[in-house]
Design a protein around this motif. Structure first.
Motif, PDB file in Angstrom:
ATOM      1  N   SER A 106     146.287  36.320   8.244  1.00  0.00           N
ATOM      2  CA  SER A 106     146.102  35.057   8.957  1.00  0.00           C
ATOM      3  C   SER A 106     145.940  35.291  10.446  1.00  0.00           C
ATOM      4  CB  SER A 106     147.296  34.129   8.704  1.00  0.00           C
ATOM      5  OG  SER A 106     147.406  33.807   7.331  1.00  0.00           O
ATOM      6  N   GLU A 107     146.754  36.187  11.014  1.00  0.00           N
ATOM      7  CA  GLU A 107     146.646  36.471  12.447  1.00  0.00           C
ATOM      8  C   GLU A 107     145.339  37.203  12.764  1.00  0.00           C
ATOM      9  OE1 GLU A 107     147.118  36.315  16.292  1.00  0.00           O
ATOM     10  OE2 GLU A 107     148.406  35.271  14.844  1.00  0.00           O
ATOM     11  N   ARG A 108     144.881  38.047  11.852  1.00  0.00           N
ATOM     12  CA  ARG A 108     143.602  38.716  12.059  1.00  0.00           C
ATOM     13  C   ARG A 108     142.465  37.703  12.065  1.00  0.00           C
ATOM     14  NH1 ARG A 108     144.189  42.542   8.588  1.00  0.00           N
ATOM     15  NH2 ARG A 108     142.868  41.875   6.847  1.00  0.00           N
ATOM     16  N   CYS A 109     142.556  36.701  11.184  1.00  0.00           N
ATOM     17  CA  CYS A 109     141.554  35.637  11.167  1.00  0.00           C
ATOM     18  C   CYS A 109     141.582  34.845  12.472  1.00  0.00           C
ATOM     19  CB  CYS A 109     141.800  34.694   9.986  1.00  0.00           C
ATOM     20  SG  CYS A 109     141.424  35.399   8.364  1.00  0.00           S
ATOM     21  N   MET A 110     142.787  34.516  12.945  1.00  0.00           N
ATOM     22  CA  MET A 110     142.925  33.768  14.185  1.00  0.00           C
ATOM     23  C   MET A 110     142.269  34.510  15.347  1.00  0.00           C
ATOM     24  SD  MET A 110     144.344  31.039  15.710  1.00  0.00           S
ATOM     25  CE  MET A 110     145.736  30.491  14.706  1.00  0.00           C
ATOM     26  N   ALA A 111     142.552  35.796  15.450  1.00  0.00           N
ATOM     27  CA  ALA A 111     142.003  36.588  16.552  1.00  0.00           C
ATOM     28  C   ALA A 111     140.483  36.672  16.465  1.00  0.00           C
ATOM     29  CB  ALA A 111     142.627  37.983  16.534  1.00  0.00           C
ATOM     30  N   ALA A 112     139.960  36.847  15.258  1.00  0.00           N
ATOM     31  CA  ALA A 112     138.513  36.963  15.082  1.00  0.00           C
ATOM     32  C   ALA A 112     137.804  35.660  15.433  1.00  0.00           C
ATOM     33  CB  ALA A 112     138.194  37.374  13.646  1.00  0.00           C
ATOM     34  N   ILE A 113     138.391  34.533  15.029  1.00  0.00           N
ATOM     35  CA  ILE A 113     137.775  33.234  15.327  1.00  0.00           C
ATOM     36  C   ILE A 113     137.776  32.973  16.824  1.00  0.00           C
ATOM     37  CG2 ILE A 113     137.955  30.742  14.979  1.00  0.00           C
ATOM     38  CD1 ILE A 113     139.331  31.413  12.256  1.00  0.00           C
ATOM     39  N   CYS A 114     138.909  33.169  17.467  1.00  0.00           N
ATOM     40  CA  CYS A 114     139.004  32.902  18.906  1.00  0.00           C
ATOM     41  C   CYS A 114     138.075  33.811  19.700  1.00  0.00           C
ATOM     42  CB  CYS A 114     140.444  33.079  19.384  1.00  0.00           C
ATOM     43  SG  CYS A 114     141.574  31.802  18.801  1.00  0.00           S
ATOM     44  N   ASP A 115     137.983  35.072  19.298  1.00  0.00           N
ATOM     45  CA  ASP A 115     137.115  36.012  20.005  1.00  0.00           C
ATOM     46  C   ASP A 115     135.658  35.590  19.908  1.00  0.00           C
ATOM     47  OD1 ASP A 115     136.604  38.683  21.322  1.00  0.00           O
ATOM     48  OD2 ASP A 115     135.498  38.967  19.448  1.00  0.00           O
ATOM     49  N   ALA A 116     135.254  35.121  18.729  1.00  0.00           N
ATOM     50  CA  ALA A 116     133.857  34.722  18.543  1.00  0.00           C
ATOM     51  C   ALA A 116     133.566  33.354  19.148  1.00  0.00           C
ATOM     52  CB  ALA A 116     133.507  34.720  17.056  1.00  0.00           C
ATOM     53  N   ALA A 117     134.486  32.392  18.943  1.00  0.00           N
ATOM     54  CA  ALA A 117     134.195  30.994  19.259  1.00  0.00           C
ATOM     55  C   ALA A 117     134.014  30.732  20.743  1.00  0.00           C
ATOM     56  CB  ALA A 117     135.299  30.097  18.714  1.00  0.00           C
ATOM     57  N   GLN A 118     134.650  31.513  21.605  1.00  0.00           N
ATOM     58  CA  GLN A 118     134.549  31.251  23.046  1.00  0.00           C
ATOM     59  C   GLN A 118     133.131  31.423  23.575  1.00  0.00           C
ATOM     60  OE1 GLN A 118     136.308  34.849  25.394  1.00  0.00           O
ATOM     61  NE2 GLN A 118     137.361  34.827  23.411  1.00  0.00           N
ATOM     62  N   ARG A 119     132.249  32.029  22.771  1.00  0.00           N
ATOM     63  CA  ARG A 119     130.862  32.233  23.188  1.00  0.00           C
ATOM     64  C   ARG A 119     129.909  31.185  22.607  1.00  0.00           C
ATOM     65  NH1 ARG A 119     132.899  37.359  22.162  1.00  0.00           N
ATOM     66  NH2 ARG A 119     132.033  37.454  20.055  1.00  0.00           N
ATOM     67  N   PHE A 120     130.433  30.189  21.904  1.00  0.00           N
ATOM     68  CA  PHE A 120     129.597  29.189  21.249  1.00  0.00           C
ATOM     69  C   PHE A 120     129.861  27.804  21.831  1.00  0.00           C
ATOM     70  CE2 PHE A 120     129.535  32.611  18.269  1.00  0.00           C
ATOM     71  CZ  PHE A 120     128.343  32.496  17.560  1.00  0.00           C
ATOM     72  N   PRO A 121     128.812  26.986  21.995  1.00  0.00           N
ATOM     73  CA  PRO A 121     129.027  25.597  22.421  1.00  0.00           C
ATOM     74  C   PRO A 121     129.768  24.760  21.386  1.00  0.00           C
ATOM     75  CG  PRO A 121     126.763  26.285  22.858  1.00  0.00           C
ATOM     76  CD  PRO A 121     127.384  27.356  22.005  1.00  0.00           C
ATOM     77  N   TYR A 122     129.566  25.051  20.082  1.00  0.00           N
ATOM     78  CA  TYR A 122     130.181  24.260  19.017  1.00  0.00           C
ATOM     79  C   TYR A 122     130.878  25.179  18.020  1.00  0.00           C
ATOM     80  CZ  TYR A 122     127.722  20.152  20.687  1.00  0.00           C
ATOM     81  OH  TYR A 122     127.268  19.122  21.475  1.00  0.00           O
ATOM     82  N   LEU A 123     132.096  24.787  17.642  1.00  0.00           N
ATOM     83  CA  LEU A 123     132.866  25.447  16.601  1.00  0.00           C
ATOM     84  C   LEU A 123     133.169  24.420  15.523  1.00  0.00           C
ATOM     85  CD1 LEU A 123     134.734  27.613  15.304  1.00  0.00           C
ATOM     86  CD2 LEU A 123     136.543  26.834  16.883  1.00  0.00           C
ATOM     87  N   VAL A 124     132.736  24.694  14.281  1.00  0.00           N
ATOM     88  CA  VAL A 124     132.979  23.795  13.152  1.00  0.00           C
ATOM     89  C   VAL A 124     133.955  24.476  12.199  1.00  0.00           C
ATOM     90  CG1 VAL A 124     131.979  22.538  11.211  1.00  0.00           C
ATOM     91  CG2 VAL A 124     130.676  22.801  13.338  1.00  0.00           C
ATOM     92  N   ILE A 125     135.091  23.829  11.956  1.00  0.00           N
ATOM     93  CA  ILE A 125     136.064  24.320  10.981  1.00  0.00           C
ATOM     94  C   ILE A 125     136.047  23.334   9.823  1.00  0.00           C
ATOM     95  CG2 ILE A 125     138.448  25.008  10.569  1.00  0.00           C
ATOM     96  CD1 ILE A 125     138.751  25.321  13.602  1.00  0.00           C
ATOM     97  N   SER A 126     135.661  23.827   8.653  1.00  0.00           N
ATOM     98  CA  SER A 126     135.419  22.925   7.537  1.00  0.00           C
ATOM     99  C   SER A 126     135.874  23.559   6.233  1.00  0.00           C
ATOM    100  CB  SER A 126     133.920  22.585   7.457  1.00  0.00           C
ATOM    101  OG  SER A 126     133.639  21.770   6.346  1.00  0.00           O
ATOM    102  N   GLY A 127     136.391  22.718   5.335  1.00  0.00           N
ATOM    103  CA  GLY A 127     136.731  23.177   3.995  1.00  0.00           C
ATOM    104  C   GLY A 127     138.217  23.406   3.804  1.00  0.00           C
ATOM    105  N   SER A 128     138.568  23.774   2.582  1.00  0.00           N
ATOM    106  CA  SER A 128     139.971  24.008   2.231  1.00  0.00           C
ATOM    107  C   SER A 128     140.441  25.333   2.803  1.00  0.00           C
ATOM    108  CB  SER A 128     140.126  24.007   0.710  1.00  0.00           C
ATOM    109  OG  SER A 128     139.417  25.091   0.138  1.00  0.00           O
ATOM    110  N   VAL A 129     141.746  25.523   2.772  1.00  0.00           N
ATOM    111  CA  VAL A 129     142.328  26.775   3.259  1.00  0.00           C
ATOM    112  C   VAL A 129     143.016  27.483   2.093  1.00  0.00           C
ATOM    113  CG1 VAL A 129     142.630  25.919   5.609  1.00  0.00           C
ATOM    114  CG2 VAL A 129     144.483  25.638   3.948  1.00  0.00           C
ATOM    115  N   PRO A 130     143.157  28.794   2.169  1.00  0.00           N
ATOM    116  CA  PRO A 130     143.776  29.541   1.070  1.00  0.00           C
ATOM    117  C   PRO A 130     145.286  29.396   1.078  1.00  0.00           C
ATOM    118  CG  PRO A 130     143.179  31.017   2.842  1.00  0.00           C
ATOM    119  CD  PRO A 130     142.656  29.676   3.234  1.00  0.00           C
ATOM    120  N   PRO A 131     145.927  29.612  -0.052  1.00  0.00           N
ATOM    121  CA  PRO A 131     147.386  29.637  -0.073  1.00  0.00           C
ATOM    122  C   PRO A 131     147.918  30.689   0.893  1.00  0.00           C
ATOM    123  CG  PRO A 131     146.480  29.679  -2.306  1.00  0.00           C
ATOM    124  CD  PRO A 131     145.329  29.883  -1.375  1.00  0.00           C
ATOM    125  N   GLY A 132     149.069  30.398   1.485  1.00  0.00           N
ATOM    126  CA  GLY A 132     149.687  31.348   2.401  1.00  0.00           C
ATOM    127  C   GLY A 132     149.366  31.104   3.857  1.00  0.00           C
TER     128      GLY A 132
END
Length: 341
Positions: free
Chosen positions: A118-144
């Motif tokens: 989960s923390e690896r996902c968080m870091a990857a999203i934040c690192d990528a998203a700061q370079r985009f005008p729009y960030l879309v988070i959509s859909g269900s999340v996995p258990p845990g």
């Protein structure tokens, strides 16, 4: 560089089959229709691509099915990046009955994410998203995944100019309601849970949007009302978007919400005001429900339907709540000048 980054925490491989009619005894002989990568953010990226735009789909993936997911995305020509996890990527099934037009979507929960993943996902999203005008988070999340994952992600993105669009549910939605984002989309189930009554018309959808705006959860909100359409709201007004009458009977609503968000965000990235983008999103959802399984619209169909979307504007009062009294109403034609923020 694409303008839109989509996040899919719990992707799927969607297998769509057709039968004449499901029976409870013996074997249901099925015809395989499609096999494609799926999950909220991936579907949104597909919709953006279908409209002629580009989006990067950031997604988890694990083991053999994760590799197959990558191959399907590559074959489709969708730009994507995988966050490696240990569990198998899930597979989902859509069964369509050709005799009735009914569609059944069977979706497993997915593999459990560890705290480290989960923390690896968080870091990857934040690192990528700061370079985009729009960030879309959509859909269900996995258990845990911890309940405040999306809320923490929003807080970490505050130093950047990225506009965040959320189409999430359950605990992830409840935890993020006090962290303002650009836009939140609610389906009828989530909206009903927020206001404590069924979302059976535009008035109830306005109440759900008022609730979000009153909490300061978003600058813009849109709540869908099934075949009726949707209500888009900002701090000035509600806009009741009546869906165009379908030229054919509906076949599947599996990707209607993703189509709305994909088309809406694409139009925002192209410079449209939010109301105009939402009108286009309603047309895209209407075009998608005409198709079986998890197929999404063709652009030509969306362009043909958007002129049939009708917008009624209801000005919000100061301190509006779910019981607000509209100050005035006006009909607005789709062909009018730019409206909304």
């Amino acid at each position: 560089m694409p303008a839109i980054l989509t996040v899919t925490m719990n992707p799927t491989i969607d297998l769509t089959v057709e039968v004449d009619r499901l029976i409870s005894e013996g074997k249901n002989r099925a015809r395989l229709r499609t096999v494609q990568a799926g999950g909220g953010g991936i579907n949104v990226a597909r919709c953006v691509h279908r409209l002629g735009g580009t989006a990067l789909a950031l997604h988890t993936g694990g083991r053999e099915t994760g590799g197959r997911l990558d191959r399907l995305l590559n074959e489709e020509g969708l730009a994507h990046r995988r966050i490696e996890v240990d569990g198998d990527t899930r597979e989902a099934f859509v069964v369509g009955e050709t005799q009735t037009g009914h569609s059944f979507h069977i979706v497993p929960a997915g593999a459990t994410l560890t705290a480290a993943e989960s923390e690896r996902c968080m870091a990857a999203i934040c690192d990528a998203a700061q370079r985009f005008p729009y960030l879309v988070i959509s859909g269900s999340v996995p258990p845990g995944l911890r309940p405040d994952f999306c809320a923490e992600l929003v807080r970490r993105m505050r130093p950047y100019d990225t506009r965040i669009v959320l189409d999430i549910a359950g605990a992830q939605l409840r935890e993020v309601l006090h962290d303002r984002v650009f836009l939140i989309r609610l389906d009828r189930r989530e909206a009903s849970a927020l206001v404590g009554r069924p979302i059976d018309g535009f008035a109830a959808a306005r109440a759900a949007n008022d609730h979000l705006l009153g909490l300061g959860a978003a600058d813009h909100t849109i709540t869908t009302v099934g075949a009726l359409g949707a209500v888009y709201s900002d701090h000035i007004a509600h806009h009741q978007l009546s869906a165009p009458p379908p030229p054919l009977p509906p076949r599947s609503d599996a990707c209607a919400g993703d189509s709305l968000i994909g088309a809406l965000t694409y139009r925002l990235a192209e410079g449209d005001p939010c109301l105009r983008a939402c009108e286009y999103g309603v047309a895209a959802a209407a075009a998608t429900v005409l198709l079986p399984g998890t197929e999404v619209f063709q652009r030509s169909t969306v362009d043909a339907l958007v002129g049939e979307v009708r917008t009624q504007t209801v000005v919000r009062g100061i301190g509006a709540s779910s019981d607000f009294a509209p100050l005035r109403q006006r009909q607005t034609a789709r062909s009018g000048g730019d409206r909304g923020p």
